[in-house]
Every structure is written in C-alpha cells, then in structure tokens.
Design a protein around this motif. Structure first.
Motif, PDB file in Angstrom:
ATOM      1  N   LEU A   1      23.153  36.360  81.310  1.00 11.39           N
ATOM      2  CA  LEU A   1      24.055  37.300  80.516  1.00 11.39           C
ATOM      3  C   LEU A   1      24.334  36.326  79.396  1.00 11.39           C
ATOM      4  O   LEU A   1      24.968  35.171  79.376  1.00 11.39           O
ATOM      5  N   GLU A   2      24.478  37.038  78.018  1.00 14.35           N
ATOM      6  CA  GLU A   2      24.976  36.294  76.863  1.00 14.35           C
ATOM      7  C   GLU A   2      26.465  36.113  76.860  1.00 14.35           C
ATOM      8  O   GLU A   2      27.162  37.154  77.061  1.00 14.35           O
ATOM      9  N   THR A   3      26.872  35.083  76.327  1.00 15.42           N
ATOM     10  CA  THR A   3      28.394  34.959  76.373  1.00 15.42           C
ATOM     11  C   THR A   3      29.096  35.070  75.012  1.00 15.42           C
ATOM     12  O   THR A   3      30.267  34.765  74.798  1.00 15.42           O
ATOM     13  N   ASP A   4      28.255  35.709  73.951  1.00 21.36           N
ATOM     14  CA  ASP A   4      28.814  35.562  72.705  1.00 21.36           C
ATOM     15  C   ASP A   4      29.870  36.798  72.308  1.00 21.36           C
ATOM     16  O   ASP A   4      30.844  36.542  71.489  1.00 21.36           O
ATOM     17  N   ARG A   5      29.842  37.687  73.111  1.00 25.38           N
ATOM     18  CA  ARG A   5      30.651  38.859  73.076  1.00 25.38           C
ATOM     19  C   ARG A   5      31.457  38.904  74.427  1.00 25.38           C
ATOM     20  O   ARG A   5      30.923  39.595  75.220  1.00 25.38           O
ATOM     21  N   PRO A   6      32.678  38.252  74.674  1.00 31.34           N
ATOM     22  CA  PRO A   6      33.163  38.355  76.065  1.00 31.34           C
ATOM     23  C   PRO A   6      33.745  39.826  76.360  1.00 31.34           C
ATOM     24  O   PRO A   6      33.946  40.224  75.391  1.00 31.34           O
ATOM     25  N   TYR A   7      33.837  39.802  77.565  1.00 29.05           N
ATOM     26  CA  TYR A   7      34.307  41.187  78.166  1.00 29.05           C
ATOM     27  C   TYR A   7      35.993  41.083  78.244  1.00 29.05           C
ATOM     28  O   TYR A   7      36.270  39.839  78.835  1.00 29.05           O
ATOM     29  N   ASP A   8      36.566  42.203  78.137  1.00 29.14           N
ATOM     30  CA  ASP A   8      38.130  42.371  78.397  1.00 29.14           C
ATOM     31  C   ASP A   8      38.410  42.293  79.943  1.00 29.14           C
ATOM     32  O   ASP A   8      39.401  41.782  80.245  1.00 29.14           O
ATOM     33  N   LYS A   9      37.649  42.883  80.503  1.00 31.34           N
ATOM     34  CA  LYS A   9      37.682  43.019  82.185  1.00 31.34           C
ATOM     35  C   LYS A   9      36.371  42.918  82.794  1.00 31.34           C
ATOM     36  O   LYS A   9      34.948  43.248  82.318  1.00 31.34           O
ATOM     37  N   ILE A  10      36.208  42.167  83.985  1.00 31.15           N
ATOM     38  CA  ILE A  10      35.155  41.982  84.753  1.00 31.15           C
ATOM     39  C   ILE A  10      35.174  42.217  86.120  1.00 31.15           C
ATOM     40  O   ILE A  10      36.183  42.032  86.746  1.00 31.15           O
ATOM     41  N   SER A  11      34.363  42.952  86.662  1.00 36.07           N
ATOM     42  CA  SER A  11      34.468  43.067  88.266  1.00 36.07           C
ATOM     43  C   SER A  11      32.984  42.501  88.949  1.00 36.07           C
ATOM     44  O   SER A  11      31.952  42.560  88.382  1.00 36.07           O
ATOM     45  N   SER A  12      33.162  42.022  90.221  1.00 36.54           N
ATOM     46  CA  SER A  12      32.083  41.689  91.002  1.00 36.54           C
ATOM     47  C   SER A  12      32.365  42.362  92.526  1.00 36.54           C
ATOM     48  O   SER A  12      33.018  41.649  93.043  1.00 36.54           O
ATOM     49  N   ILE A  13      31.563  43.298  92.737  1.00 33.09           N
ATOM     50  CA  ILE A  13      32.203  43.900  94.025  1.00 33.09           C
ATOM     51  C   ILE A  13      30.887  43.739  95.227  1.00 33.09           C
ATOM     52  O   ILE A  13      29.946  44.189  94.848  1.00 33.09           O
ATOM     53  N   GLY A  14      31.173  43.068  96.144  1.00 40.27           N
ATOM     54  CA  GLY A  14      30.229  42.867  97.162  1.00 40.27           C
ATOM     55  C   GLY A  14      28.924  42.211  96.701  1.00 40.27           C
ATOM     56  O   GLY A  14      27.843  42.496  97.408  1.00 40.27           O
ATOM     57  N   MET A  15      29.100  41.397  95.636  1.00 40.83           N
ATOM     58  CA  MET A  15      27.957  40.598  95.126  1.00 40.83           C
ATOM     59  C   MET A  15      27.903  38.939  95.296  1.00 40.83           C
ATOM     60  O   MET A  15      26.983  38.416  95.790  1.00 40.83           O
ATOM     61  N   PHE A  16      28.950  38.493  95.433  1.00 42.31           N
ATOM     62  CA  PHE A  16      29.058  36.969  95.443  1.00 42.31           C
ATOM     63  C   PHE A  16      28.706  36.535  96.753  1.00 42.31           C
ATOM     64  O   PHE A  16      28.492  35.241  96.748  1.00 42.31           O
ATOM     65  N   GLU A  17      28.401  37.272  97.724  1.00 36.89           N
ATOM     66  CA  GLU A  17      27.908  36.722  98.852  1.00 36.89           C
ATOM     67  C   GLU A  17      26.749  36.338  98.805  1.00 36.89           C
ATOM     68  O   GLU A  17      26.108  35.486  99.820  1.00 36.89           O
ATOM     69  N   HIS A  18      25.700  36.740  97.756  1.00 33.90           N
ATOM     70  CA  HIS A  18      24.464  36.339  97.549  1.00 33.90           C
ATOM     71  C   HIS A  18      24.285  35.258  96.418  1.00 33.90           C
ATOM     72  O   HIS A  18      23.217  34.819  96.432  1.00 33.90           O
ATOM     73  N   VAL A  19      25.387  34.811  96.052  1.00 36.33           N
ATOM     74  CA  VAL A  19      25.539  33.613  95.280  1.00 36.33           C
ATOM     75  C   VAL A  19      24.860  32.480  95.950  1.00 36.33           C
ATOM     76  O   VAL A  19      24.233  31.657  95.297  1.00 36.33           O
ATOM     77  N   GLY A  20      25.538  31.945  96.952  1.00 35.35           N
ATOM     78  CA  GLY A  20      25.298  30.787  97.637  1.00 35.35           C
ATOM     79  C   GLY A  20      26.224  29.732  97.283  1.00 35.35           C
ATOM     80  O   GLY A  20      26.782  29.668  96.149  1.00 35.35           O
ATOM     81  N   SER A  21      26.831  29.021  98.195  1.00 36.50           N
ATOM     82  CA  SER A  21      27.778  28.100  98.079  1.00 36.50           C
ATOM     83  C   SER A  21      27.448  27.011  96.947  1.00 36.50           C
ATOM     84  O   SER A  21      28.469  26.566  96.253  1.00 36.50           O
ATOM     85  N   ALA A  22      26.055  26.389  96.965  1.00 40.51           N
ATOM     86  CA  ALA A  22      25.890  25.498  95.857  1.00 40.51           C
ATOM     87  C   ALA A  22      25.975  26.139  94.558  1.00 40.51           C
ATOM     88  O   ALA A  22      25.978  25.259  93.569  1.00 40.51           O
TER      89      ALA A  22
ATOM     90  N   ILE B   1      31.396  33.521  84.690  1.00 39.23           N
ATOM     91  CA  ILE B   1      32.418  34.378  84.710  1.00 39.23           C
ATOM     92  C   ILE B   1      33.488  33.949  83.498  1.00 39.23           C
ATOM     93  O   ILE B   1      33.749  34.998  82.781  1.00 39.23           O
ATOM     94  N   HIS B   2      33.805  32.730  83.731  1.00 37.80           N
ATOM     95  CA  HIS B   2      34.710  32.275  82.544  1.00 37.80           C
ATOM     96  C   HIS B   2      34.450  32.387  81.247  1.00 37.80           C
ATOM     97  O   HIS B   2      35.265  32.883  80.379  1.00 37.80           O
ATOM     98  N   ALA B   3      33.002  32.079  81.124  1.00 33.06           N
ATOM     99  CA  ALA B   3      32.621  32.073  79.781  1.00 33.06           C
ATOM    100  C   ALA B   3      32.438  33.602  79.293  1.00 33.06           C
ATOM    101  O   ALA B   3      32.551  33.954  78.201  1.00 33.06           O
ATOM    102  N   LEU B   4      32.339  34.667  80.255  1.00 38.54           N
ATOM    103  CA  LEU B   4      31.944  35.969  79.732  1.00 38.54           C
ATOM    104  C   LEU B   4      33.294  36.798  79.771  1.00 38.54           C
ATOM    105  O   LEU B   4      33.386  37.799  79.022  1.00 38.54           O
ATOM    106  N   LEU B   5      34.444  36.175  80.022  1.00 36.84           N
ATOM    107  CA  LEU B   5      35.706  36.769  80.170  1.00 36.84           C
ATOM    108  C   LEU B   5      36.390  36.452  78.592  1.00 36.84           C
ATOM    109  O   LEU B   5      36.630  35.230  78.676  1.00 36.84           O
ATOM    110  N   ALA B   6      37.024  37.421  78.156  1.00 37.92           N
ATOM    111  CA  ALA B   6      38.091  37.037  77.063  1.00 37.92           C
ATOM    112  C   ALA B   6      39.095  36.425  77.394  1.00 37.92           C
ATOM    113  O   ALA B   6      39.715  36.755  78.592  1.00 37.92           O
TER     114      ALA B   6
END
Length: 422
Positions: free
Chosen positions: A231-252, A261-266
């Motif tokens: 995702l491009e981070t040049d236009r941050p979002y006001d609000k972000i949700s991640s629902i039932g997804m981060f289980e797939h991210v992996g601890s590493a 997420i920090h970069a994407l969030l205004a």
C-alpha cells in the motif's frame, strides 16, 4: 495392538459423553447411552487415540481412516476429556523459540501469504454462504444481547467496531483484509466514510466488486487485490481496521505489520486490530496434534500471539493502545452457530464443493470433514480458554497537547467510552 483396548476403555470410562468405538476387526468397545461412535479402519489410528493425539485422529477422519457418527457438540465435549492436559501449554525453551521464528520468517513472503490465503478463502463462496450469516462475516460476532441471532450479532459487531473507530462522514477509511466486504459496506452506508478494502482472495475481491456495483457505491467504496505491504503511504487514512487478518501475518512480520499501519494512519487517527490471540504467554500452536491439523488442512501459515505480545509490537511501532476488549466467549458462540449451520446441511455442502471443480471438487469430502472438525474444535478451544479474541484500539499520537477536548489526548480518542455504548 490388543493391549491398547484396556487403556482406551479406561480413558473412555471417565468421559462425560459416552462413546462407542468400532474396532478394525469389527468388535465394539461400547459404553451405555453412547451418543457418539468412532469407527476405526486401521489399528494405527486407534493407537493415536490411546496416545491422546486428537489432531492425528482428526487427520485420520479427514482421510477416511476413521468414521464419526454423532453430533459435533457431543464429539468435542468428549474430545476435551481425552486431552492429556492444556494443549496451549507447549515448549517455551530458547531453541523452540528460535525454530518458531525461523519458520515464521520462511512462511510469510508475499507469494506464500497469497497462496495460503487462496488455500483457505477461495474454497467456494457458495460453501461459506451455507453456514455464514447473510453478510458473510467470517469473524467473531458480538452478542450484545444474549437472545440475538447470528445475523443480528454480526451486525452488532460491525457497528461496535465503527463506534469504536468513531467513523464520520467523508473520512478516509481502510479495512485491511476486508473479506466479503460486510464492514466496508456497513461503514459506508451507515457512517458515510470513503472506504478502501484490500484482500488477497480473488473470490472475495470479485464478490465485493459486485456488491459495490449493486449498491451504487462506486467512487465511495473500492476494493483492491493487494498485500498490506504494497500500500502507498503518501495519503494517510483517518481510520484503519484489521479484522481477523493479523493471525496470518506471522510473528516475524509483526514489526513490519504495525510499522506499516503507523505509516498508513494519519496523526491523531485510530486503528482497530481485531484478531485471535493465544491463551498462553508463550506458545507456538495447540498441542496434542491439534495445531498440526489446522496448519495442514485449514490455515497454513497461521500463527497466534498472546495479547501482551501484540500490544508490545503495537507500542514498538509508535502506536498507543487506548482500549482492549476480550470477546473470547463471543467467538465460541459464533463458531458453534457456524458449526450447527454446516451440520444441518451436510449434503448441500458436499454438493457445492463437488460442483466447484478443481481442487475443491476432487477433495470435496476431505474439505467438508476438515471444516466440520475445525469449526467445532475451534468453538471448544475458545470455550476452554486455550485461544482468545481481542479487539485492540490504538492511536497514532499527533504530539499536540492542546487543541483537543481532553488536554493531552494527542488523538481523536476521547478517553471515555460513552461513544461506544450510546
């Protein structure tokens, strides 16, 4: 193998739910009033039962070496009594931790994550539609009132999230792992946001595209087939949700995930991370072979962290946790609702999978058996507290001590909960 029978009889005698065993030679080991029958075609599978390897019995059922008769609820009431202890308690030594981290790093490249999501979510939309609610919300419902139906509780969950995020008309809103689009649509239709969703599932992407067109939401809602890391981070979002997804991210990859997420969030914005967490501080997966079963048949690459580990990574990325809620029993009830719905129409589910063609058509019976065990087994695991579900709301502080109703809040969050419940 005959020496196994007295041991197994002893194990069965202590169960709260009576079970009958059909042995490979045709004999039965029965208990009066049995509501569940396990028929074994091979002695090796019976040895797994004697060793309390529940995951291996599940695999034998999926592969046709064991037959099950009876209700899934009864079966898993018995399964809980067959386990040797708490399956969430696993090896936490340094070598085990190093192995887990190495496996995590190797399991979550862009290509592997896409393939793993396709394995699970692109089984068949029609299959999922048989047992999910009409909006196809594939995550923990919120039974705000105990007499709610599943559909009502899923709508309550969607609104609970939107209220926590304090969504407002015109805000730029991102949903990471948007599924079949229920939250995207709810946020756009009820809160007037400009909504973007991303998914790695081709089936889900196509479904949401159709919904956007049917509801006339073009220009205000969009969905992209994209990895969060792209995702491009040049236009941050006001609000972000991640629902039932981060289980797939992996601890590493957790540091990368939260830094992204920090970069994407205004600055001053809010992010909701809703996902499954482990029931123990240090664990890799459920023991007694249950985690291996899920890895092989359901969620390849899935990893769980304790909520404290998730919050540590959240903080390390520069995000401030402002509200955390445990919904564990809500997910148990959700999963039992899914399980009961699937059990009520097994023939239809089998036909849907057979008609879908490809891997699904060829393996329809195996897929159906795996999901029967997965849904009921997961419900049991949430009930027992071996795994949990947390909603974690965080902000990206904007550094401004002044300028907010609550001095020092440094974000839109008011540091009271009235907006959630009123």
């Amino acid at each position: 193998m005959q020496s196994l029978i007295p041991k197994i009889e002893s194990q069965l005698s202590s169960l709260s739910v009576p079970i009958t065993l059909q042995l490979p030679d045709g004999r039965q080991v029965a208990k009066p009033g049995s509501r569940v029958t396990l028929a074994f075609n091979e002695w090796s599978a019976l040895a797994k039962l004697a060793g309390r390897q529940i995951g291996a019995i599940g695999e034998a059922y999926v592969e046709g070496r064991v037959q099950i008769e009876g209700a899934m609820r009864d079966l898993f009431d018995a399964a809980a009594g067959l386990l040797p202890g708490n399956p969430a308690e696993t090896n936490t030594g340094w070598w085990s931790r190093m192995q887990r981290r190495a496996k995590s790093r190797g399991s979550h490249s862009l290509g592997k994550d896409a393939a793993q999501i396709e394995f699970h979510y692109d089984v068949s939309d029609d299959f999922y539609a048989l047992w999910l609610d009409p909006r196809r919300v594939y995550s923990c419902a919120y039974f705000r009132e105990l007499d709610m139906t599943l559909a009502q509780a899923q709508e309550a969950k969607l609104d609970h999230i939107c209220r926590k995020l304090m969504l407002k008309p015109g805000e730029r809103y991102l949903d990471i792992g948007s599924g079949w689009g229920a939250l995207l649509m709810w946020a756009a239709e009820h809160y007037g946001v400009d909504a973007t969703g991303i998914t790695l599932s081709k089936n889900q992407h196509a479904h949401v595209q159709r919904l956007i067109e049917e509801k006339g939401l073009q220009g205000r809602v969009r969905v992209e087939l994209r990895d969060y890391r792209k995702l491009e981070t040049d236009r941050p979002y006001d609000k972000i949700s991640s629902i039932g997804m981060f289980e797939h991210v992996g601890s590493a990859n957790m540091p990368t995930y939260f830094r992204t997420i920090h970069a994407l969030l205004a600055p001053g914005g809010l992010v909701m991370n809703h996902g499954i967490t482990s029931g123990q501080l240090n664990y890799q997966q459920l023991g007694a072979g249950m985690g291996d079963f899920i890895e092989k048949y359901i969620f390849p690459g899935g990893e769980l962290l304790h909520v404290t580990h998730v919050l540590r990574e959240t903080a390390a990325a520069g995000l401030e946790m402002v509200d955390t809620e445990n919904l564990r029993p809500h997910y148990a009830r959700t999963l039992w609702a899914w399980s009961d719905a699937l059990e009520s129409q097994l023939d239809a589910a089998r036909d849907v999978l057979k008609r879908s063609g490809g891997r699904q058509g060829e393996n329809a019976e195996r897929i159906l058996r795996a999901y029967r065990l997965y849904l009921a087994g997961s419900a049991m695991s949430f009930e027992q507290g071996w795994i949990s579900l947390h909603q974690m709301l965080a902000t990206r502080p904007d550094g401004a001590v002044e300028g907010r109703p609550m001095r020092g809040s440094q974000s839109e969050y008011p540091f009271v909960r009235d907006h959630i419940y009123k």
